[in-house]
Design a protein around this motif. Structure first.
Motif, short mmCIF file in Angstrom:
data_model
loop_
_atom_site.label_atom_id
_atom_site.label_comp_id
_atom_site.label_asym_id
_atom_site.label_seq_id
_atom_site.Cartn_x
_atom_site.Cartn_y
_atom_site.Cartn_z
N TRP A 19 1.79 6.09 -12.25
CA TRP A 19 1.16 5.99 -10.92
C TRP A 19 2.09 5.29 -9.93
O TRP A 19 2.33 5.77 -8.83
CB TRP A 19 -0.16 5.24 -11.08
CG TRP A 19 -0.92 4.93 -9.82
CD1 TRP A 19 -1.54 5.82 -8.99
CD2 TRP A 19 -1.16 3.63 -9.27
NE1 TRP A 19 -2.16 5.15 -7.95
CE2 TRP A 19 -1.95 3.81 -8.10
CE3 TRP A 19 -0.82 2.34 -9.64
CZ2 TRP A 19 -2.38 2.74 -7.31
CZ3 TRP A 19 -1.26 1.26 -8.86
CH2 TRP A 19 -2.01 1.47 -7.71
N TYR A 20 2.62 4.14 -10.35
CA TYR A 20 3.50 3.38 -9.46
C TYR A 20 4.78 4.16 -9.18
O TYR A 20 5.27 4.19 -8.03
CB TYR A 20 3.81 2.03 -10.09
CG TYR A 20 4.39 1.02 -9.13
CD1 TYR A 20 3.57 0.27 -8.29
CD2 TYR A 20 5.76 0.81 -9.05
CE1 TYR A 20 4.07 -0.67 -7.41
CE2 TYR A 20 6.29 -0.13 -8.16
CZ TYR A 20 5.45 -0.87 -7.35
OH TYR A 20 5.97 -1.78 -6.47
N ILE A 26 -4.70 1.90 -1.80
CA ILE A 26 -4.61 2.32 -3.20
C ILE A 26 -5.28 1.32 -4.14
O ILE A 26 -5.31 1.55 -5.36
CB ILE A 26 -3.14 2.52 -3.61
CG1 ILE A 26 -2.35 1.22 -3.39
CG2 ILE A 26 -2.52 3.67 -2.85
CD1 ILE A 26 -0.91 1.30 -3.85
N SER A 56 0.81 -1.23 0.00
CA SER A 56 0.00 0.00 0.00
C SER A 56 0.84 1.27 0.00
O SER A 56 0.31 2.36 -0.19
CB SER A 56 -0.90 0.02 1.24
OG SER A 56 -0.10 0.13 2.42
N GLU A 100 -10.26 1.30 -10.45
CA GLU A 100 -11.06 2.29 -11.18
C GLU A 100 -10.33 2.86 -12.38
O GLU A 100 -10.94 3.14 -13.42
CB GLU A 100 -11.46 3.42 -10.23
CG GLU A 100 -12.46 2.99 -9.15
CD GLU A 100 -12.75 4.11 -8.17
OE1 GLU A 100 -12.02 5.12 -8.19
OE2 GLU A 100 -13.71 3.96 -7.37
N LYS A 101 -9.02 2.97 -12.30
CA LYS A 101 -8.26 3.60 -13.39
C LYS A 101 -7.60 2.59 -14.32
O LYS A 101 -6.89 2.99 -15.25
CB LYS A 101 -7.21 4.54 -12.80
CG LYS A 101 -7.85 5.71 -12.06
CD LYS A 101 -6.81 6.70 -11.55
CE LYS A 101 -7.48 7.89 -10.87
NZ LYS A 101 -6.49 8.87 -10.34
N TYR A 110 -5.30 0.13 -13.72
CA TYR A 110 -3.85 0.00 -13.56
C TYR A 110 -3.38 -1.44 -13.35
O TYR A 110 -2.17 -1.67 -13.23
CB TYR A 110 -3.39 0.84 -12.37
CG TYR A 110 -3.53 2.33 -12.55
CD1 TYR A 110 -3.60 2.91 -13.80
CD2 TYR A 110 -3.60 3.18 -11.43
CE1 TYR A 110 -3.73 4.29 -13.96
CE2 TYR A 110 -3.70 4.55 -11.58
CZ TYR A 110 -3.78 5.10 -12.85
OH TYR A 110 -3.88 6.46 -12.99
N LYS A 133 -8.44 0.42 -4.65
CA LYS A 133 -9.64 0.91 -5.33
C LYS A 133 -9.27 1.85 -6.48
O LYS A 133 -9.84 1.77 -7.57
CB LYS A 133 -10.56 1.63 -4.33
CG LYS A 133 -11.88 2.08 -4.93
CD LYS A 133 -12.78 2.71 -3.87
CE LYS A 133 -14.10 3.15 -4.48
NZ LYS A 133 -14.99 3.78 -3.46
N GLU A 134 -8.28 2.70 -6.24
CA GLU A 134 -7.85 3.62 -7.29
C GLU A 134 -7.29 2.84 -8.48
O GLU A 134 -7.58 3.16 -9.64
CB GLU A 134 -6.78 4.58 -6.75
CG GLU A 134 -6.25 5.56 -7.80
CD GLU A 134 -5.12 6.42 -7.27
OE1 GLU A 134 -4.68 7.31 -8.00
OE2 GLU A 134 -4.68 6.19 -6.13
N GLY A 135 -6.50 1.80 -8.19
CA GLY A 135 -5.93 1.00 -9.26
C GLY A 135 -6.99 0.31 -10.09
O GLY A 135 -6.86 0.20 -11.32
#
Length: 783
Positions: free
Chosen positions: A437-438, A396, A356, A402-403, A405, A398-400
């Motif tokens: 992002w990463y 992180i 995370s 939704e986008k 990733y 959920k963000e991954g």
């Protein structure tokens, strides 16, 4: 892959079409040669019907390297990824040449030559260099092979990875689901090279079995399997031959090598599909071939000097709050075992929360302040553990999702499973937005005071029923993923910390991974056997183009007894990089006895004093491709005994290191010449003249056999040095000479940052010395 049943027979159902004669030359110039080969004799027009053809393309990308592409059906859509070739810059165009006679075609690049037999029923290839035969491909040695599907599922190394949750192996696109279950077939391209009498093969990545690969089947498939099996974290489809050439197979997917195993006099190289591409790499010696391979796939980047100091880890499943961390560092300082890098393993984050990038607030309530405090108090750099797996609980995740990733299944869902971390997903580095992002997550971690990153894992990558953002072939991405993962993190560190300050501590790799050092050997047990396995893995990796290497001193699993810890400390500090790390127990030396403390202090001091020599060797690795730790065969190719030595190594040009794999007995081999005991600093130090096997009984736990090659000069730093990254050119250097035979020996003195040298020290045969290019503070060795 095994394509024979004994010498003559074929497995039932196999279709084997091997080239027997050249039937046409499609293109011929000094830059390129392309021809077609038939699997049968073409005696009349009727023979041209109902037959396959193999197309062979020959070029040279760089002098003394010949590229061969063997193809069957050429209408296939190419899906990446592909290895990055010549990342250090495009080479000068080689002066290759093609000639033709009634009986053969010849393609020459530099001193490397390929003869192609064009007589009927006599097709074959012969590679030679400066008149010396290297290897050959005999009639039917290039082939396309269709195997019944059931025969491919019993021997593949890939079955070891993800087989519990996925079905078996991919077959050709036109093999239906029904064919897969009822039988079906899989197509391979095969090239068999001759294996000469007495010829020995090395490399193929980090392999923990015998250093010589003869008699082994080696599959290129990254797997998290520890250090005690045929599985490996770092698979490199490149080998070195004792005949002085190398072979690189340019395929990211699984390549299989049958090294004198399927056929005792052949090296079979096979890959699924319609094309096989390889490079025969010459140069005149094993060293030269390795350096030419580095030109092709990339030179090792020079790690900063501070990375050569001792790493101390919190270990894995232990407790490491701030008080524990501080007690370790203070304890090492009090015992004259200076730590240069402190590593925080997984639990700097909360349990179930990996990865995370969020600090555990209970263990580290103010991580930025704490890291600043320990850096100031103990003069350490900080390393933090990460991996590319994002648990479902992670903040992180959920963000991954939704986008977009993460790697996805064919139906569009995120690929997830519960091994390692519950509901974990895997970052898709083929997606530029996911890469960014990463990299941003790593950047923020570095801003808290972290200096370097341990990039763990990268092997458990799904290859069936998944898709990547850029359409990459999942089969090829399985191994290649490690390259993208480490490249992303390494380049992020470079961007934040500066080009000369970037380093990793990485476990997984494929071709090109040497550009992102350092790599360590993976999970080993706390036994002498595992210590030997670990060293074999490191020497095999060194034979595959990796300049820098480390391992878990004392073993990762278990609690080593004092004698194993002491012996391993010696090997660990005489490795390019050195880390104390374990699983369920701390690797601080006082946990293993007083002798362990003495040994650690002695070995750390020796390495720190040797840094002018070690860093000069590191620069050599980064500019030539020659590893710091070298198998004996690489340095002594004409000594038959060196071919089998896998329990000792050369540490740079001048030091021979022979780790001890026994509580009391040391045994090693010294090649021809006079060798001086490094530890003997008397006016008449002990020497041994080789070639000779040496056995030393009751060898002390606090030492390791280290011998200096004749005609060598070592420059040692001050006795009171406590860090590896001091200014080598601006301290007093002790000049040690060893059996000088040359009228003068010149030693480069590195600046200590980047690849620059401050000047040289010139030593005369009579022992006198002086600086050149700079005035150095030099002192003769103490008697």
């Amino acid at each position: 892959m095994k394509f024979t049943d004994g010498l003559w027979r074929r497995p039932v159902g196999e279709t084997f079409l091997g080239g027997v004669e050249v039937v046409d030359v499609l293109h011929q110039s000094n830059d390129e040669l392309e021809y077609i080969v038939s699997p049968k004799h073409i005696g009349n027009r009727g023979d041209t019907l109902n037959s396959a053809l193999l197309t062979v393309n020959v070029t040279s990308p760089v002098e003394n390297v010949i590229k061969v592409v063997l193809s069957h059906h050429q209408g296939q859509v190419h899906h990446g990824p592909d290895f990055e070739l010549f990342p250090d810059g495009a080479p000068a165009k080689p002066a290759s040449k093609v000639t033709r006679t009634d009986k053969k075609l010849n393609f020459t690049s530099g001193h490397l030559s390929l003869d192609i037999n064009t007589e009927p029923w006599s097709y074959g290839l012969e590679f030679s260099e400066a008149g010396k035969a290297l290897c050959a491909v005999e009639k039917k040695g290039q082939a396309t092979v269709d195997l019944p599907y059931h025969l491919t599922t019993t021997s593949q190394s890939s079955l070891s990875c993800l087989s519990t949750l996925h079905d078996a192996l991919p077959v050709l696109d036109h093999a239906s689901s029904a064919q897969r279950t009822s039988g079906g077939w899989v197509r391979y391209m095969l090239n068999e090279f001759t294996l000469g009498v007495g010829e020995t093969i090395y490399g193929l990545g980090e392999r923990f079995g015998p250093l010589i690969k003869n008699g082994q089947r080696v599959g290129m498939w990254n797997a998290d399997g520890g250090t005690s099996s045929e599985q490996a974290y770092k698979n490199i489809p490149f080998y070195l031959s004792s005949k002085g050439y190398g072979l690189f197979v340019n395929h990211p997917e699984e390549v299989e090598f049958e090294v004198g195993r399927e056929k005792c006099s052949k090296i079979g190289v096979s890959v699924r599909g319609e094309t096989l591409e390889y490079y025969v790499i010459g140069g005149g010696s094993m060293k030269a071939a390795l350096m030419n391979y580095a030109k092709l796939t990339g030179l090792p980047t020079l790690p900063p000097a501070w990375t050569f100091g001792l790493y101390l880890s919190t270990s894995f499943t232990t407790s490491y709050d701030q008080n524990t961390v501080s007690s370790f560092l203070q304890g090492m300082k009090d015992r004259d075992c200076p730590v240069r890098v402190f590593h925080l393993d997984c639990f700097w984050m909360r349990q179930f929360d990996w990865c995370s990038f969020t600090w555990d607030p209970e263990a580290f309530p103010d991580p930025k302040k704490y890291l600043a405090d320990i850096k100031k108090e103990y003069n350490v750099k900080v390393c933090a553990w990460i991996n590319p797996y994002i648990s479902q609980r992670g903040a992180i995740f959920k963000e991954g999702v939704e986008k977009g990733y993460f790697i996805k299944r064919l139906n569009g869902n995120v690929w997830q499973w519960d091994e390692w971390q519950a509901g974990m997903a895997i970052v898709d580095f083929t997606n530029p937005a996911a890469w960014k992002w990463y990299a941003g997550l790593v950047t923020e971690l570095l801003k808290t005071g972290v200096d370097t990153i341990k990039t763990d894992f990268g092997e458990r990558i799904p290859h069936l029923h998944v898709k990547y953002h850029d359409g990459s072939d999942p089969w090829k991405m399985h191994n290649y993923y490690a390259f993208l993962y480490n490249k992303c993190v390494f380049e992020t560190i470079q961007a934040v910390m500066g080009a000369d300050e970037a380093a990793l501590f990485a476990r997984s790799a494929t071709v090109g991974g040497q550009r992102f050092p350092v790599h360590w050997g993976g999970d080993c047990e706390s036994t002498f056997e595992a210590m030997a396995e670990t060293l074999r893995g490191g020497l095999s990796l060194a034979s595959s183009g990796f300049g820098f290497w480390s391992h878990d001193i004392g073993g990762f699993e278990g609690h080593p007894p004092e004698e194993i810890f002491c012996r391993w400390v010696g090997m660990g500090l005489f490795s390019s990089h050195s880390r104390l790390h374990g699983s369920g127990s701390y690797r601080v030396p006082w946990n293993y006895g007083e002798e362990a403390v003495k040994t650690t202090a002695k070995m750390v001091k020796a390495k720190l004093r040797l840094m002018p020599y070690i860093f000069a060797q590191a620069i050599k690795a980064s500019t030539t491709g020659l590893p710091v730790m070298r198998p004996m065969i690489l340095e002594f190719p004409d000594d038959p005994t060196s071919a089998t030595l896998d329990k000792q190594y050369m540490f740079g040009d001048s030091l021979l290191v022979a780790p001890v794999f026994h509580a009391s007995t040391a045994q090693f081999y010294l090649p021809a010449g006079t060798w001086t005991d490094f530890w003997d600093t008397s006016s008449s130090p002990s020497t041994i003249t080789g070639p000779k096997w040496v056995t030393l009984e009751n060898y002390p736990l606090t030492s390791i056999p280290v011998f200096v090659k004749e005609n060598s000069v070592l420059l040692l730093g001050p006795e009171d040095v406590v860090i590896p990254d001091y200014e080598y050119a601006n301290v007093q250097l002790e000049v040690r000479t060893y059996q000088l035979s040359s009228e003068e020996v010149t030693v480069d003195v590195p600046v200590g940052k980047g690849t620059k040298f401050a000047g040289q020290v010139v030593v005369k045969k009579d022992g006198s010395f002086q600086g050149k290019g700079k005035s150095f503070d030099l002192v003769a060795a103490k008697a």
